[in-house]
Design a protein around this motif. Structure first.
Motif, PDB file in Angstrom:
ATOM      1  N   GLU B 153      44.222  34.379  43.363  1.00 16.32           N
ATOM      2  CA  GLU B 153      44.035  33.944  41.981  1.00 16.32           C
ATOM      3  C   GLU B 153      43.497  32.519  41.926  1.00 16.32           C
ATOM      4  OE1 GLU B 153      45.350  35.820  38.751  1.00 16.32           O
ATOM      5  OE2 GLU B 153      44.361  37.027  40.296  1.00 16.32           O
ATOM      6  N   ALA B 154      44.067  31.635  42.758  1.00 22.65           N
ATOM      7  CA  ALA B 154      43.641  30.232  42.767  1.00 22.65           C
ATOM      8  C   ALA B 154      42.175  30.138  43.179  1.00 22.65           C
ATOM      9  CB  ALA B 154      44.511  29.427  43.731  1.00 22.65           C
ATOM     10  N   THR B 155      41.795  30.946  44.194  1.00 22.68           N
ATOM     11  CA  THR B 155      40.406  30.926  44.659  1.00 22.68           C
ATOM     12  C   THR B 155      39.489  31.470  43.565  1.00 22.68           C
ATOM     13  OG1 THR B 155      41.280  31.328  46.884  1.00 22.68           O
ATOM     14  CG2 THR B 155      38.908  31.574  46.585  1.00 22.68           C
ATOM     15  N   THR B 156      39.937  32.547  42.907  1.00 24.11           N
ATOM     16  CA  THR B 156      39.159  33.116  41.802  1.00 24.11           C
ATOM     17  C   THR B 156      38.923  32.059  40.718  1.00 24.11           C
ATOM     18  OG1 THR B 156      39.983  35.356  42.199  1.00 24.11           O
ATOM     19  CG2 THR B 156      39.203  34.868  39.966  1.00 24.11           C
ATOM     20  N   ASN B 157      40.002  31.361  40.314  1.00 22.92           N
ATOM     21  CA  ASN B 157      39.878  30.349  39.260  1.00 22.92           C
ATOM     22  C   ASN B 157      38.935  29.225  39.673  1.00 22.92           C
ATOM     23  OD1 ASN B 157      41.668  31.797  37.722  1.00 22.92           O
ATOM     24  ND2 ASN B 157      43.467  30.624  38.396  1.00 22.92           N
ATOM     25  N   TYR B 158      39.038  28.822  40.943  1.00 22.29           N
ATOM     26  CA  TYR B 158      38.193  27.741  41.444  1.00 22.29           C
ATOM     27  C   TYR B 158      36.714  28.134  41.341  1.00 22.29           C
ATOM     28  CZ  TYR B 158      36.459  24.135  44.634  1.00 22.29           C
ATOM     29  OH  TYR B 158      35.785  23.079  45.174  1.00 22.29           O
ATOM     30  N   VAL B 160      35.407  30.467  39.366  1.00 24.11           N
ATOM     31  CA  VAL B 160      35.014  30.622  37.961  1.00 24.11           C
ATOM     32  C   VAL B 160      34.589  29.264  37.390  1.00 24.11           C
ATOM     33  CG1 VAL B 160      35.891  31.129  35.646  1.00 24.11           C
ATOM     34  CG2 VAL B 160      36.406  32.679  37.536  1.00 24.11           C
ATOM     35  N   GLU B 161      35.345  28.199  37.720  1.00 28.04           N
ATOM     36  CA  GLU B 161      35.009  26.854  37.239  1.00 28.04           C
ATOM     37  C   GLU B 161      33.604  26.443  37.675  1.00 28.04           C
ATOM     38  OE1 GLU B 161      36.508  24.625  35.152  1.00 28.04           O
ATOM     39  OE2 GLU B 161      37.686  26.437  34.752  1.00 28.04           O
ATOM     40  N   LYS B 164      30.802  28.994  35.858  1.00 25.48           N
ATOM     41  CA  LYS B 164      30.765  29.306  34.433  1.00 25.48           C
ATOM     42  C   LYS B 164      29.628  28.603  33.684  1.00 25.48           C
ATOM     43  CE  LYS B 164      34.289  26.042  32.803  1.00 25.48           C
ATOM     44  NZ  LYS B 164      35.702  25.917  32.387  1.00 25.48           N
ATOM     45  N   ARG B 172      36.201  40.103  36.965  1.00 28.84           N
ATOM     46  CA  ARG B 172      37.192  40.187  38.036  1.00 28.84           C
ATOM     47  C   ARG B 172      37.623  41.644  38.119  1.00 28.84           C
ATOM     48  NH1 ARG B 172      43.142  38.577  36.787  1.00 28.84           N
ATOM     49  NH2 ARG B 172      42.980  40.768  36.218  1.00 28.84           N
ATOM     50  N   GLN B 193      50.652  42.473  34.423  1.00 26.35           N
ATOM     51  CA  GLN B 193      49.191  42.523  34.501  1.00 26.35           C
ATOM     52  C   GLN B 193      48.651  43.797  33.867  1.00 26.35           C
ATOM     53  OE1 GLN B 193      46.978  40.413  35.540  1.00 26.35           O
ATOM     54  NE2 GLN B 193      47.847  39.081  37.109  1.00 26.35           N
TER      55      GLN B 193
END
Lengths: 201, 201
Positions: B153-158, B160-161, B164, B172, B193
């Protein structure tokens, strides 16, 4: 639609690894991918260790155990008892017996057992060399430590016939209740053997 | 009393084989003895297959999947969709996705996920090349297919930033109830989820 696959080298590696005992398709794939991805030298060292072992390990000329010399460390050990000979089916049976510390003599591995179904006749085994070795003298006892099944028994009987004219005591390892086994879990044949081979206390 | 052991080549081979994933001491010994005793060429072929794989398989320069060329068979396949990019953690995640037949675009393997505990920072991963690749254009959608755990999740968020601001749709893969799983066997987070990501029917 074209099916995506691993490159041919990986598929070939997976196929080869599946030939190892106890390694199924999933394990073979897992090991192969680990080998491809490993950053260190470990997979290369495994390949070298296989080649080294294949190139340097041979059967001891006397007993058949694994060695990198002519004689194995058991046959070349002067501290061992020289007048007891333990006959086993396979070279791999020797180390389990050694771990018991119950025997300090020499071994003789036959390389298998007589099995007409698998086309293994007496002349395919190291039975001739066994007779020669016993006739050569020096042994007071030959212990037959073959499997307690039909083929092991047949091989034992065959060897007894060949050796019984020679001036040597022939014994067989005991068949009976395995350690930790209760009577309720033993099969009929094991119990029959355990009763027949009972010992005076 | 001297303890009998296998010759050093066999002991070294057993030690090396134990390094393979899923192979414990008993399996390693069993495989090593099979390798010593095998009459055919099979163990030698395994050693050669390891060496061949190590020498010829490399990561695809575009996506990181395994290949024996510069580009893998996915990246060099002109019949595939060119405007969808699926981001995965490992090259080994690609074939499981391919087997679903649900995706016909290109891949991008990061080589891991951001994990401070394992000292894996963003710059240790192929995140820079991902941004370059997406900026290079041609992609209408980037699908993030990372693990459904904290680090994934952390890697996904990173990512996305970073993506974007670019003219691309970012999606996802769904998190929810696994196929065949009942509600009673799903953990709280999975159910959370599954509820949050519910779909209109």
């Amino acid at each position: 639609m074209k099916k995506t696959e691993y490159p041919v080298a990986i598929r070939e590696l997976i196929a080869q690894l599946r030939g190892m005992p106890g390694v199924g398709p999933r394990s073979a794939e897992r090991i192969a991918l680990w080998m491809v991805q490993a950053r260190g030298e470990q997979p290369d060292m495994i390949a070298r260790a296989i080649a080294t072992t294949r190139g340097t390990v041979r059967p001891c000329t006397d007993c058949g155990f694994f060695t990198m010399e002519t004689l194995c460390e058991i046959c070349s050990d002067p501290a061992r008892v020289v007048d007891q000979l333990c006959v086993v089916e396979q070279a791999t049976d020797i180390l389990p017996l050694e771990r018991t510390s119950a025997f300090r003599g020499r071994y003789h591995s036959l390389g298998g057992r007589i099995s007409p179904l698998d086309h293994v006749a007496p002349e395919d085994l190291r039975i001739g060399p066994l007779v020669e070795r016993v006739r050569g003298g020096g042994f007071s006892e030959v212990i037959l430590a073959l499997a307690a099944d039909v083929e092991g028994e047949a091989t034992t009987n065959y060897i007894v016939e060949l050796l019984k004219m020679l001036p040597v005591t022939i014994t067989r390892i005991a068949h009976g209740l395995p350690a930790g086994g209760g009577l309720e879990s033993a099969d009929e044949l094991t119990l029959y053997q355990a009763l027949s081979d009972r010992r005076r206390l």
